[in-house]
Design an enzyme around this catalytic site. Structure first.
Site, PDB file in Angstrom:
ATOM      1  N   GLN A  24       0.881  -1.166   0.000  1.00 28.27           N
ATOM      2  CA  GLN A  24       0.000   0.000   0.000  1.00 28.27           C
ATOM      3  C   GLN A  24       0.916   1.212   0.000  1.00 28.27           C
ATOM      4  OE1 GLN A  24      -3.205   0.065  -0.026  1.00 28.27           O
ATOM      5  NE2 GLN A  24      -3.856  -1.986   0.623  1.00 28.27           N
ATOM      6  N   SER A  25       0.427   2.295  -0.570  1.00 27.56           N
ATOM      7  CA  SER A  25       1.344   3.429  -0.698  1.00 27.56           C
ATOM      8  C   SER A  25       1.539   4.182   0.595  1.00 27.56           C
ATOM      9  CB  SER A  25       0.846   4.413  -1.718  1.00 27.56           C
ATOM     10  OG  SER A  25       0.659   3.765  -2.892  1.00 27.56           O
ATOM     11  N   THR A  26       0.456   4.668   1.154  1.00 19.15           N
ATOM     12  CA  THR A  26       0.643   5.547   2.296  1.00 19.15           C
ATOM     13  C   THR A  26      -0.032   4.944   3.512  1.00 19.15           C
ATOM     14  OG1 THR A  26      -1.379   6.711   1.871  1.00 19.15           O
ATOM     15  CG2 THR A  26       0.578   7.575   0.801  1.00 19.15           C
TER      16      THR A  26
END
Ligand SMILES: [Zn+2]
Length: 694
Positions: A24-26
Site C-alpha cells: 500500500q502506498s501511504t
C-alpha cells in the site's frame, strides 16, 4: 482464473516458494483501504489452489506505508527481486501485479529476472510466464498502463493544487509567526513573544541593513528566535533557538511575512539515488498574490528588503554595490562612482608603515576583460576633504541627528527589555504548568509522580537561569546607555566636528553617518581630481583636488641629511652613522629613528660608496693582504692589532677590519723578530755563515 493456469505451473515451480507481495502506498491507505489489503491476502488462496502448500507461501509486506514511486527505498520490493534472482521463487503473487513496481524500469527489470529464473507471475486475472512472448507483452503493457495511470493521478492532483493555489486557497505550511485560524485563514500567531521576535527581527534588519548584522544584534542581546516543529510526534510545538544566517535569510526572503500568498518557490526533482532535490524557481514562475492576509511587514517593505539583500549579495560578488558598512577606514566604501565609465569603484588598501591607506579603484572592467585599471585614486585625501565638507555642511543638522539617535536607542532598548521579559514569563508559565501537573497526579503512581517532579525541578531551574540572565543583560544595557551613549550623543549634539575627528569614533560609525548623509560620490582623475558629491535629498557639491604627491617625493630625505651621511661614511660604518644621527636627534623622512638598514638603503639610492670601498680607496689592506706583505700568518696580524702595533679600521658590524700598512713596513720591535724568523729558516736551509742583524 483462466483455465490454462494449471498448464503453466509445473513441478519445478511448485518445488520453490510462492511470494505474495503486499503493498500500500501511504499509511492512510493502509488504514482506509483495508478492502484492498484483504484482496491481496486472498491471493494466497489462488496459490494454494495451484498446488503450493500454505507453509511455502512467503508474504512480503514490509513496504506498507511507503510510497512506491521509486524502488530505492522499498526494502520489500528489493527483497522480492533478490529472492527471484536467487531462483528461490516459483511464482510471484500480487494484486494488479504491475503495481509491484510503480515505474516501468523497475517492472521490466523484474520481468527480465523472472524470465531468466523461470518464475511465474500471478494476479487476479491469471497466471503469466514471463518467458513467453505473449505473456511478457501483456505484462509489459500492464506496467506501462499503471505508470500512465500514476501519471494521470499525479497530474490531476497537481492541477487541483495549482488551481487552488491560483485562487490563494491552498493550505500550504505556514512559516513561524503564522497559524491557520479555525476558518483556515492564515493569521498572526497569537503568541505575543513570537510576534515580538519577528517584529524585532524585521526592524533590526531595516536598521542594520544585513542579515549578518541582524543575527549579531540578536546574539548580543541574548535573544532567541522561534521555530515550529514541522514533523514528528511534537509537530506544531514551539522551539526557541539561536538565530542562524540561513534562517534569517529564509525569513527575509519569504513573501508570507508581507501577507502575500506564495506557491511554487521551489521545484522538486528526483535524484538518481531516489532522494529529492529542491530547485529554486525564478520569481516570475511563482504564484504570488500580495496582500492576502495579515503580515509583519508591508509589501513595499518586502520589496525593499529584497533589493537590499540583492545589493548585499552583489557586494560579495563582482560589483560592490552599496554594501553595508564594513571594517576598515575607507570612508566612502561602496559610495564611489567612476567618472569615466560609471561603474562603482571598489576599495583596495595598501600599507603605509602599519596603518592601512585606502585607494578607490575602478577595476570591474579591468578584471573581467583583462585590461588595465580604469582609474585608481588615493583615498586618503578624498576621505579627508569629504570629512571637511560634512563638517561644514552638517553643523545645523547635528542636533536633530543626535536627538533622533538618542530616541532610537531608547526605544530599541525598551523593546528588547519587553521581549526578554516575555522570555521570563514564559519560563514561569512552564514552571507553573509543571507544578500543577505534579500536584494533580495520583501520589500512588510513583513512577509518573517522580518524572513529573523531575520535570518541575528542571523548569524551576530554567526559570531561575532565565531570570538571572534577564537581570544581567538589563543591567548591562542600562550601563551602556547611561555612560558611553549619553556622552557620545551629547558630544554629537554639541560638537559634530570634534566627534568626527575623535580617534575613538569607530570607522564603521563614521561610515554610517556618511551613508545617512550622502547618496554617492563621483571621482574623475585627470590633471586634477574632480569630486562630485550628491547628498541625500538631492543637493550637489563639486570641488577639485590636486593630484596627490607621490610617495617617493613625500618621503624624500632632506639633502642636508644625505650630505651628512655621505660625509660620515668616510670615517664610520653604517650602524655607527645611524647611531650618530640618532644621537643628534635627526629623524628619517617617515619620522622614525635611523637604523643601519636605512643608511644602507639611502646610500644605495644616492649612489654613495660604501665605507669599505672608501677605506680601500685610501689603500687599506685586508687581513690576508697585510699578512702576506709582512710575511706572517693572519693570527699574528690579529695579535699585533690587539697589541696596538697595527692600525685597523672596522668596516662592518661583524668586526672585520682593513689595515693600514705601517709607513716603515713593520712595527720596529717586531722587525727584528721577523728577521730572526726569516734568518732561522735560512739557517736551516744552508749550514752557516748567515748572520742576522743586531
Ligand atoms: Zn571606470
Amino acid at each position: 482464473m483462466r483455465s490454462d493456469a494449471h498448464q503453466k505451473v509445473n513441478a519445478g515451480h511448485l518445488k520453490r516458494n510462492a511470494y505474495l507481495y503486499v503493498r500500500q502506498s501511504t499509511i492512510r491507505q493502509v488504514f482506509e483501504n483495508t478492502e484492498s489489503t484483504k484482496r491481496q491476502y486472498a491471493l494466497r488462496q489462488h496459490a494454494v489452489a495451484l498446488g503450493w502448500p500454505v507453509e511455502q507461501i512467503v508474504v512480503i509486506d514490509s513496504d506498507l506505508g511507503q510510497s512506491g514511486a521509486s524502488a530505492v527505498d522499498r526494502e520489500g520490493f528489493q527483497r522480492l527481486v533478490a529472492e527471484v534472482s536467487l531462483g528461490k521463487a516459483g511464482i510471484v503473487l500480487g494484486l494488479e501485479v504491475s503495481r509491484l513496481a510503480r515505474n516501468s524500469t523497475d517492472w521490466h527489470r523484474l520481468l527480465e529476472i523472472c524470465a531468466l529464473a523461470d518464475t511465474l507471475i500471478l494476479d487476479e486475472d491469471g497466471v503469466y510466464d514471463p518467458a513467453h512472448f505473449n505473456d511478457r507483452l501483456l505484462l509489459g503493457l500492464k506496467g506501462t498502463m499503471s505508470e500512465a495511470e500514476l501519471h494521470i493521478i499525479k497530474a490531476r492532483l497537481q492541477g487541483g493544487i495549482l488551481n487552488k493555489a491560483r485562487r490563494g486557497e491552498l493550505q500550504s505550511p505556514l512559516p513561524v509567526g503564522f497559524l491557520y485560524s479555525p476558518t483556515n485563514q492564515p493569521v498572526l500567531d497569537p503568541d505575543k513573544q513570537v510576534q515580538q521576535s519577528l517584529r524585532f527581527f524585521f526592524e533590526t534588519f531595516s536598521r542594520a541593513g544585513s542579515a549578518m548584522a541582524t543575527i549579531k544584534a540578536f546574539r548580543r542581546q541574548g535573544l532567541l528566535f522561534p521555530r515550529r516543529l514541522k514533523k514528528g510526534p511534537h509537530k506544531g510545538d514551539l522551539l526557541w533557538a539561536e538565530l542562524t544566517h540561513s534562517r534569517a535569510l529564509q525569513v527575509l526572503h519569504n513573501p508570507r511575512y508581507a501577507g502575500a500568498f506564495v506557491f511554487g518557490r521551489t521545484h522538486t526533482r528526483k535524484k538518481p539515488d531516489g532522494s529529492d532535490a529542491f530547485l529554486k524557481q525564478p520569481r516570475e514562475q511563482w504564484i504570488l498574490l500580495p496582500n492576502m492576509h495579515a503580515g509583519y511587514i508591508s509589501w513595499e517593505q518586502y520589496e525593499e528588503n529584497q533589493r537590499r539583500l540583492r545589493e548585499n549579495a552583489q557586494a560579495c560578488g563582482h560589483d560592490r554595490r552599496k554594501s553595508p558598512p564594513r571594517e576598515g577606514p575607507a570612508l566612502l566604501q561602496g559610495l564611489v562612482l567612476c567618472g569615466f565609465c560609471g561603474s562603482r569603484m571598489t576599495v583596495r588598501y595598501h600599507c603605509r608603515g602599519t596603518h592601512p591607506v585606502p585607494d578607490y579603484v575602478c577595476q570591474k572592467d579591468g578584471i573581467e576583460h583583462g585590461r588595465r585599471l580604469c582609474q585608481s585614486v588615493n583615498g586618503e585625501q578624498i576621505d579627508r576633504s569629504i570629512g571637511d565638507l560634512l563638517i561644514q555642511t552638517m553643523t545645523p543638522m547635528a542636533l536633530d541627528l543626535a536627538l533622533s539617535v538618542q530616541q532610537e536607542i531608547h526605544a530599541r532598548l525598551d523593546e528588547v527589555d519587553r521581549m526578554r521579559c516575555r522570555q521570563v514569563e514564559r519560563a514561569r508559565y512552564e514552571a507553573d504548568l509543571a507544578q500543577r501537573r505534579y500536584m494533580h497526579v495520583d501520589p500512588a503512581n510513583r513512577l509518573v509522580a517522580d518524572t513529573l517532579e523531575a520535570e518541575w525541578n528542571s523548569k524551576l531551574r530554567a526559570l531561575n537561569e532565565t531570570q538571572e540572565e534577564y537581570e544581567r543583560l538589563r543591567q548591562a544595557d542600562r550601563k551602556a546607555l547611561d555612560e558611553t551613549h549619553k556622552a557620545h550623543v551629547a558630544s554629537l549634539a554639541s560638537d559634530f566636528p570634534r566627534l568626527w575627528k575623535d580617534p575613538q569614533t569607530p570607522d564603521r560609525e563614521k561610515k554610517r553617518m556618511v551613508r545617512l548623509l550622502l547618496e554617492d560620490v563621483t571621482l574623475l582623475k585627470r590633471e586634477q581630481i574632480s569630486v562630485h558629491v550628491r547628498f541625500r535629498g538631492g543637493a550637489i557639491n563639486s570641488f577639485s583636488l590636486p593630484l596627490p604627491v607621490g610617495a617617493p617625493v613625500l618621503r624624500k630625505t632632506p639633502a642636508a641629511v644625505v650630505l651628512e651621511i655621505d660625509r660620515l661614511l668616510d670615517q664610520h660604518t653604517e650602524s655607527r652613522v645611524a647611531t650618530m644621527l640618532n644621537e643628534r636627534g635627526v629623524r628619517s623622512s617617515t619620522g622614525q629613528a635611523f637604523t643601519a638598514m636605512t643608511i644602507i638603503k639611502l646610500r644605495g639610492r644616492y649612489g654613495h660608496r660604501t665605507h669599505f670601498q672608501r677605506l680601500r680607496d685610501r689603500g687599506l689592506l685586508t687581513m690576508e693582504e697585510i699578512a702576506r706583505r709582512l710575511g706572517v700568518v693572519s693570527c699574528v696580524v690579529k695579535d699585533w692589532r690587539n697589541k696596538g702595533l697595527l692600525v685597523a679600521h672596522r668596516y662592518n658590524d661583524k668586526g672585520q677590519c682593513l689595515y693600514e700598512l705601517p709607513p716603515d713596513g713593520l712595527p720596529g720591535k717586531f722587525k727584528r723578530k721577523q728577521s730572526y724568523l726569516a734568518a732561522k729558516s735560512i739557517r736551516l736551509d744552508s749550514d752557516n755563515g748567515v748572520q742576522y742583524e743586531a
